[in-house]
Design an enzyme around this catalytic site. Structure first.
Site, PDB file in Angstrom:
ATOM      1  N   HIS A   1      47.842   6.060 -14.039  1.00  0.00           N
ATOM      2  CA  HIS A   1      46.700   6.727 -13.671  1.00  0.00           C
ATOM      3  C   HIS A   1      47.064   8.325 -13.787  1.00  0.00           C
ATOM      4  O   HIS A   1      47.774   8.857 -13.044  1.00  0.00           O
ATOM      5  CB  HIS A   1      46.422   6.384 -12.061  1.00  0.00           C
ATOM      6  CG  HIS A   1      46.071   5.127 -11.957  1.00  0.00           C
ATOM      7  ND1 HIS A   1      47.058   4.072 -11.267  1.00  0.00           N
ATOM      8  CD2 HIS A   1      45.022   4.450 -12.041  1.00  0.00           C
ATOM      9  CE1 HIS A   1      46.423   3.074 -11.217  1.00  0.00           C
ATOM     10  NE2 HIS A   1      45.107   3.273 -11.559  1.00  0.00           N
TER      11      HIS A   1
ATOM     12  N   HIS B   1      42.324  -0.803 -17.878  1.00  0.00           N
ATOM     13  CA  HIS B   1      43.394  -1.643 -17.572  1.00  0.00           C
ATOM     14  C   HIS B   1      42.441  -2.803 -16.353  1.00  0.00           C
ATOM     15  O   HIS B   1      41.526  -2.633 -16.023  1.00  0.00           O
ATOM     16  CB  HIS B   1      44.504  -1.127 -16.694  1.00  0.00           C
ATOM     17  CG  HIS B   1      44.309  -0.041 -15.620  1.00  0.00           C
ATOM     18  ND1 HIS B   1      43.779   1.071 -15.824  1.00  0.00           N
ATOM     19  CD2 HIS B   1      44.553  -0.405 -14.354  1.00  0.00           C
ATOM     20  CE1 HIS B   1      43.730   1.672 -14.783  1.00  0.00           C
ATOM     21  NE2 HIS B   1      43.983   0.826 -13.835  1.00  0.00           N
TER      22      HIS B   1
ATOM     23  N   CYS C   1      42.330  -3.129  -2.741  1.00  0.00           N
ATOM     24  CA  CYS C   1      42.363  -3.466  -4.310  1.00  0.00           C
ATOM     25  C   CYS C   1      43.569  -3.586  -4.827  1.00  0.00           C
ATOM     26  O   CYS C   1      44.740  -3.482  -3.933  1.00  0.00           O
ATOM     27  CB  CYS C   1      41.769  -2.165  -4.866  1.00  0.00           C
ATOM     28  SG  CYS C   1      39.948  -1.609  -4.255  1.00  0.00           S
TER      29      CYS C   1
ATOM     30  N   HIS D   1      46.121  -4.519  -8.641  1.00  0.00           N
ATOM     31  CA  HIS D   1      46.256  -4.979 -10.013  1.00  0.00           C
ATOM     32  C   HIS D   1      47.206  -6.200 -10.207  1.00  0.00           C
ATOM     33  O   HIS D   1      48.158  -6.468  -9.758  1.00  0.00           O
ATOM     34  CB  HIS D   1      46.831  -3.782 -10.855  1.00  0.00           C
ATOM     35  CG  HIS D   1      46.486  -2.454 -10.589  1.00  0.00           C
ATOM     36  ND1 HIS D   1      46.782  -1.718  -9.601  1.00  0.00           N
ATOM     37  CD2 HIS D   1      45.737  -1.860 -11.382  1.00  0.00           C
ATOM     38  CE1 HIS D   1      45.916  -0.506  -9.619  1.00  0.00           C
ATOM     39  NE2 HIS D   1      45.442  -0.533 -10.844  1.00  0.00           N
TER      40      HIS D   1
ATOM     41  N   GLU E   1      49.380  -5.189   1.432  1.00  0.00           N
ATOM     42  CA  GLU E   1      48.425  -3.991   2.108  1.00  0.00           C
ATOM     43  C   GLU E   1      48.043  -4.083   3.375  1.00  0.00           C
ATOM     44  O   GLU E   1      48.262  -3.229   4.341  1.00  0.00           O
ATOM     45  CB  GLU E   1      47.385  -3.572   1.354  1.00  0.00           C
ATOM     46  CG  GLU E   1      47.474  -3.282  -0.029  1.00  0.00           C
ATOM     47  CD  GLU E   1      46.230  -2.620  -0.868  1.00  0.00           C
ATOM     48  OE1 GLU E   1      45.508  -2.150   0.034  1.00  0.00           O
ATOM     49  OE2 GLU E   1      46.145  -2.441  -1.919  1.00  0.00           O
TER      50      GLU E   1
ATOM     51  N   TYR F   1      34.151  -0.143 -14.122  1.00  0.00           N
ATOM     52  CA  TYR F   1      33.773   1.301 -13.731  1.00  0.00           C
ATOM     53  C   TYR F   1      34.978   2.345 -14.195  1.00  0.00           C
ATOM     54  O   TYR F   1      36.040   1.866 -14.790  1.00  0.00           O
ATOM     55  CB  TYR F   1      33.725   1.466 -12.115  1.00  0.00           C
ATOM     56  CG  TYR F   1      34.992   1.517 -11.322  1.00  0.00           C
ATOM     57  CD1 TYR F   1      35.512   2.805 -10.991  1.00  0.00           C
ATOM     58  CD2 TYR F   1      35.704   0.229 -11.489  1.00  0.00           C
ATOM     59  CE1 TYR F   1      36.696   2.747 -10.249  1.00  0.00           C
ATOM     60  CE2 TYR F   1      37.080   0.423 -10.428  1.00  0.00           C
ATOM     61  CZ  TYR F   1      37.410   1.668 -10.193  1.00  0.00           C
ATOM     62  OH  TYR F   1      38.664   1.855  -9.598  1.00  0.00           O
TER      63      TYR F   1
ATOM     64  N   GLU G   1      40.299   6.682 -12.595  1.00  0.00           N
ATOM     65  CA  GLU G   1      40.339   5.084 -12.531  1.00  0.00           C
ATOM     66  C   GLU G   1      39.340   4.630 -13.688  1.00  0.00           C
ATOM     67  O   GLU G   1      38.420   5.055 -14.018  1.00  0.00           O
ATOM     68  CB  GLU G   1      39.539   4.745 -11.295  1.00  0.00           C
ATOM     69  CG  GLU G   1      40.863   4.571  -9.980  1.00  0.00           C
ATOM     70  CD  GLU G   1      41.884   3.972 -10.049  1.00  0.00           C
ATOM     71  OE1 GLU G   1      41.997   2.960 -10.999  1.00  0.00           O
ATOM     72  OE2 GLU G   1      42.559   4.005  -9.090  1.00  0.00           O
TER      73      GLU G   1
ATOM     74  N   GLU H   1      38.903   0.706 -15.143  1.00  0.00           N
ATOM     75  CA  GLU H   1      39.177  -0.465 -14.830  1.00  0.00           C
ATOM     76  C   GLU H   1      38.212  -1.485 -15.262  1.00  0.00           C
ATOM     77  O   GLU H   1      36.845  -1.315 -14.762  1.00  0.00           O
ATOM     78  CB  GLU H   1      39.511  -0.559 -13.313  1.00  0.00           C
ATOM     79  CG  GLU H   1      40.681   0.129 -12.892  1.00  0.00           C
ATOM     80  CD  GLU H   1      41.075   0.140 -11.422  1.00  0.00           C
ATOM     81  OE1 GLU H   1      42.163   0.217 -11.035  1.00  0.00           O
ATOM     82  OE2 GLU H   1      40.248  -0.328 -10.786  1.00  0.00           O
TER      83      GLU H   1
ATOM     84  N   TRP I   1      34.088   3.241  -6.368  1.00  0.00           N
ATOM     85  CA  TRP I   1      34.004   1.989  -6.962  1.00  0.00           C
ATOM     86  C   TRP I   1      33.511   0.893  -5.676  1.00  0.00           C
ATOM     87  O   TRP I   1      32.728   0.058  -6.215  1.00  0.00           O
ATOM     88  CB  TRP I   1      35.576   1.165  -7.303  1.00  0.00           C
ATOM     89  CG  TRP I   1      36.588   1.100  -6.429  1.00  0.00           C
ATOM     90  CD1 TRP I   1      36.562   0.434  -5.420  1.00  0.00           C
ATOM     91  CD2 TRP I   1      37.329   2.364  -5.877  1.00  0.00           C
ATOM     92  NE1 TRP I   1      37.598   0.693  -4.744  1.00  0.00           N
ATOM     93  CE2 TRP I   1      38.093   1.847  -4.847  1.00  0.00           C
ATOM     94  CE3 TRP I   1      37.657   3.646  -6.733  1.00  0.00           C
ATOM     95  CZ2 TRP I   1      39.288   2.840  -4.369  1.00  0.00           C
ATOM     96  CZ3 TRP I   1      38.786   4.334  -6.199  1.00  0.00           C
ATOM     97  CH2 TRP I   1      39.548   4.060  -4.898  1.00  0.00           C
TER      98      TRP I   1
END
Length: 195
Positions: A23, A30, A65, A67, A85, A102, A111, A113, A157
Site C-alpha cells: 500500500h 491486488h 477486511c 487479504h 481481528e 474499488y 487502496e 483491490e 469501500w
C-alpha cells in the site's frame, strides 16, 4: 511475512508482494475481501480501524477486511481474519458480491483491490485485537445504511459496498448468494487447487 496476491485487470494472479509494502501512492491491483457480520438478532457489527494501522487508521468501516494469501481459499482467509481481528468464529458465511472492485486514496495511500464481499453470522461476542480494531459497535442495518449515505468519514469501500448491497435487497438475511464463478480468477484458482 504476510503476502498479498497481485492481479492483472482480469483478476488473474500475476505475482505476490509483502503486505507491509504493497500500500503506497501507487498500489498495484491486488486480491482482498470484505465481510459484514451480523448477530443472531440481526444487528450489524461496525468496526473502527486501529489507530496503529497504516491505511485508514481510526476510520469506521464494515466488520472486517483482509487479504487471502497465495493459494489460500477466500473462505479460509475470511475465517482466519475474523479470528485475528475480532476473535470471532463465524457461521453461515456466504458470498454476496463476487465482483466488487474499488480504488480509493487517503493521505497519499491508495487502496486498489478486487474485493469480493461476504456476509456471516457471529458465533459469540467480538474480542477486538487492538492492533487491528480500535472499537466495535452493534447497530441496526437501516441505521448503518443511512450513515453510509451521509457520513463521508466512513471508509470509502464500505460506502460503495453498502450501495451495491442495497441493490441486491434491503434485508441482509435475504441477500442472495453470489455466484462463485464470478469471483476473480485468482480467487477461483485457490478453491480449485484445494480439490
Amino acid at each position: 511475512m504476510e503476502l498479498v496476491v497481485l492481479l492483472d485487470h482480469e483478476g488473474r494472479a500475476v505475482g505476490e508482494q509483502e503486505k507491509r509494502t504493497v500500500h503506497t501512492d501507487d498500489t498495484p491491483l491486488h486480491l482482498a475481501f470484505s465481510c459484514y457480520v451480523f448477530s443472531s438478532s440481526g444487528q450489524f457489527l461496525m468496526s473502527r480501524r486501529s489507530l496503529r494501522k497504516r491505511t485508514w487508521p481510526g476510520i469506521w468501516t464494515n466488520s472486517f477486511c483482509g487479504h487471502p494469501g497465495p493459494g489460500e481459499p477466500m473462505t479460509d482467509a475470511v475465517h482466519r481474519r475474523a479470528q485475528a481481528e475480532l476473535g470471532l468464529t463465524l457461521s453461515d458465511l456466504r458470498l454476496v458480491l463476487p465482483r466488487f472492485r474499488y480504488r480509493a486514496e487517503l493521505d497519499g495511500v491508495v487502496e486498489n483491490e478486487m474485493c469480493p464481499v461476504y456476509v456471516a453470522q457471529a458465533a459469540g461476542d467480538p474480542v477486538p485485537n487492538p492492533d487491528e480494531v480500535d472499537r466495535v459497535e452493534w447497530v441496526g442495518w437501516d441505521s448503518f445504511r443511512e450513515r453510509t449515505r451521509t457520513d463521508e468519514t466512513l471508509s470509502p469501500w464500505c460506502r460503495f459496498q453498502a450501495d451495491e448491497l442495497s441493490e441486491i435487497g434491503p434485508v441482509p438475511g435475504r441477500w442472495p448468494v453470489g455466484d462463485a464463478a464470478e469471483l476473480p480468477p485468482a480467487a477461483r484458482a485457490a478453491v480449485a487447487g484445494r480439490g
